[in-house]
Enzyme design. Sequence first.
Site, PDB file in Angstrom:
ATOM      1  N   HIS A   1       0.835  -1.193   0.000  1.00 60.00           N
ATOM      2  CA  HIS A   1       0.000   0.000   0.000  1.00 60.00           C
ATOM      3  C   HIS A   1       0.869   1.242   0.000  1.00 60.00           C
ATOM      4  CE1 HIS A   1       0.546  -1.733   4.082  1.00 60.00           C
ATOM      5  NE2 HIS A   1       1.009  -0.520   4.348  1.00 60.00           N
TER       6      HIS A   1
ATOM      7  N   ASP B   1       7.449  -5.673   3.226  1.00 59.24           N
ATOM      8  CA  ASP B   1       6.400  -5.572   4.241  1.00 59.24           C
ATOM      9  C   ASP B   1       5.079  -6.186   3.769  1.00 59.24           C
ATOM     10  OD1 ASP B   1       5.277  -4.415   6.727  1.00 59.24           O
ATOM     11  OD2 ASP B   1       4.115  -3.166   5.340  1.00 59.24           O
TER      12      ASP B   1
ATOM     13  N   GLU C   1       8.362 -10.369   5.097  1.00 59.40           N
ATOM     14  CA  GLU C   1       7.627 -10.172   6.343  1.00 59.40           C
ATOM     15  C   GLU C   1       6.251 -10.790   6.135  1.00 59.40           C
ATOM     16  OE1 GLU C   1       5.055  -8.306   9.378  1.00 59.40           O
ATOM     17  OE2 GLU C   1       5.005  -7.599   7.320  1.00 59.40           O
TER      18      GLU C   1
HETATM   19  C1  OTU Z   1       3.377  -4.943   8.934  1.00 61.80           C
HETATM   20  O1  OTU Z   1       2.717  -5.827   9.811  1.00 61.80           O
HETATM   21  C2  OTU Z   1       4.200  -4.019   9.791  1.00 61.80           C
HETATM   22  O2  OTU Z   1       5.159  -4.765  10.499  1.00 61.80           O
HETATM   23  C3  OTU Z   1       3.285  -3.256  10.697  1.00 61.80           C
HETATM   24  O3  OTU Z   1       3.990  -2.464  11.624  1.00 61.80           O
HETATM   25  C4  OTU Z   1       2.380  -2.431   9.817  1.00 61.80           C
HETATM   26  O4  OTU Z   1       1.402  -1.850  10.635  1.00 61.80           O
HETATM   27  C5  OTU Z   1       1.695  -3.248   8.732  1.00 61.80           C
HETATM   28  O5  OTU Z   1       2.546  -4.176   8.094  1.00 61.80           O
HETATM   29  C6  OTU Z   1       1.152  -2.356   7.646  1.00 61.80           C
HETATM   30  O6  OTU Z   1       2.185  -1.800   6.869  1.00 61.80           O
HETATM   31  O7  OTU Z   1      -0.507  -7.140  10.269  1.00 61.80           O
HETATM   32  O8  OTU Z   1      -0.074  -6.504  12.801  1.00 61.80           O
HETATM   33  O9  OTU Z   1       1.552 -11.205   7.665  1.00 61.80           O
HETATM   34  O10 OTU Z   1       1.173  -9.578   9.906  1.00 61.80           O
HETATM   35  O11 OTU Z   1       2.421  -7.375   7.502  1.00 61.80           O
HETATM   36  C7  OTU Z   1       0.974  -6.340  11.894  1.00 61.80           C
HETATM   37  C8  OTU Z   1       2.040  -9.927   7.675  1.00 61.80           C
HETATM   38  C9  OTU Z   1       0.588  -6.726  10.501  1.00 61.80           C
HETATM   39  C10 OTU Z   1       1.304  -9.008   8.674  1.00 61.80           C
HETATM   40  C11 OTU Z   1       2.084  -7.781   8.778  1.00 61.80           C
HETATM   41  C12 OTU Z   1       1.571  -6.578   9.400  1.00 61.80           C
END
Ligand code: OTU
Length: 655
Positions: A193, A297, A339
Amino acid sequence: MIGSSAGSPPTRGQHTWESLRLPLRREAEALLGATEAAVFLTRVQRHLLDLSAPLERVYGAEAESLVGRVVRLALDAAAARPSGLRLLDRRREVDPEWFQRARMQGYVCYTERFCATLAQLPSRVDYLAELGVTYLHLMPLLRPRPGENDGGYAVVDFRSVNPALGTMAELSAVAASLRGHEISLCIDLVLNHTAREHPWAQGWLAGEEQFADFYTAYPDRELPDAYDATIGSVFPDRAPGNFTWVPAARGGQGGWVWTTFWRYQWDLNYANPQVTMAMLTEILWLANQGIEVFRMDAVPFLWKRLGGSGQNEPQAHALLQVLHAAVRMAAPAVIFKAEAIVSPDDLVGYLGVHERYRPECELAYHNQLMVQLWSGLATQDARLATVALGRMRPIPAETAWVTYSRCHDDIGWAINDSDAAAVGWEGASHRRFLNDFFAGTFPGSYARGARFGHDERTGDARISGTAAALCGVHSATTPDELASAERRLVLLTAVTHGFGGLPLLYMGDELGLDNDTSYAEDPTLAQDNRWMHRPWMDWDAAADRYDLSTVAGRVFGWTQRIVQVRKTVLALRAGAESAPLHTDDIRVLAWHRRHPRSGHFIGLANFSEQPASVELGALFGLGPTDVVLSSDGGLVVRDGRLVMAGLGFAWLAQE
Ligand code: OTU
């Protein structure tokens, strides 16, 4: 592929290569000179199928023309690559296992919370060197939207740095300075995003041709409701559902825009190949600033399917494979870290484990190990960890786990119901217990965390809190309680660093820092309690790091020792599996590594506060081992059993 015997029909990869080869060679020679062009073409040839197959998976017939575009983007990036980075490319191509070596040690921090600005980072490199750091992940630092920005995960410009931290020129300088110290710089690439203020989003809203279909908006609730029926909410309490009504969308008629995360984070539409090309262009540009590792991410969310879970679709993997292949062509020093905080069965795919190996990300967070460590501490029982870790599919020898006990996010209890059932537990009630335990509401719990993302519909929640707070370091009221709490924290480090892979230290954990409640006073942070475990670096505590009468001193001392010993144990390098061993004491997690070139390793961790013991023969039958590190000095053997103190650990290796 080239030089296949005459008569056999050309494969598709060969056909693509044959049509690309001659024009590409001319272009590459003009841009790179004959020698570099030959190297570039070899890379293209080598990675072409890894590019064209996933492109076709996502974009069908359009893939054929896209291959040529991607390769030319890679060529332009290769031509623009500074000489220092080309040198790094050469070194990495000579030593492709560089990120798997036992010398690798990660550290993760927010620039502002660690050292205020990028310009001041070099003055803290000595501290990192004391911890043996060779890999530094600076938390999101590209220019975010003003106000609420999800800790920087709402980017408005991929080519500039948050002005509060510095400039892109300073980031490049930091990367170069770290490189000089043999430290690789990792930054987040938020690719699912953008902030709604990003020029792509604004151009899309304004109806600019070039940004058509960059995002997705639906006129009414029909499709959003259909998607929401099977796709969960990431922030169910504060941002329920996956869509946000945007009055300016669809030429001012209004529309429901995909927003998996917060309302101001608009999901990119990767069904449109222009989005993939645009994101690839940004990645290649950033790679040329000296970024060596991209933390990709939220990658499970890249592709959406009606009736699906919203995560882990084959196309999400294919998109990563496309980006990866292109980066290999242009900047082979660069690697990807996935991630993907998903279940163990889904997780291994991000390291390329599919029906056959497809290069995707070199690294992935081992969230299953992390979850099992906390679950083990809470239950003082290693059985679930043994079952769950033992059931995971092996990962390709070219990849590595990133091991960690804590990060900037909440802990989500990714525990399989079937794994829980295998030890006689019920998944949902075990997860509920873990939330109660770490939120400190379970009777007798020492933990001082807090629930995050409580979902009223399902009852699910996750946990916030620093490692030390979750271990009870700051709730201890007696010296014995404090000693146990510190032993828990050290045990976590001993397992994450003894499991094999690339271990990360999360800033502050090396000093046992407590929760930080100051976020509650900042209205842009207050509704997100993950800020409680994103403390400001306590440099006063750090000044005590060699004073063993302090928590900081004891925890730092152990951390440093674990890191130092780890670097000398060749069997801890990545590229081999860690297999849990079934011991005859349910309190002890035991795991075995056998690296083809560096011998055996056995790790042991007693999750219980009581002494435990395991039958020695079962362990030593695996190969001769010496104690290289243990929590309590030399090993105690009694009646053929290895006796471990409560919350003790040991590393045994073949020297
Ligand atoms: C990630 O986490 C980041 O680590 C977060 O800090 C962000 O808020 C988020 O993306 C949005 O950019 O759901 O509760 O399977 O678990 O991407 C954290 C992957 C998240 C998700 C993870 C996400």
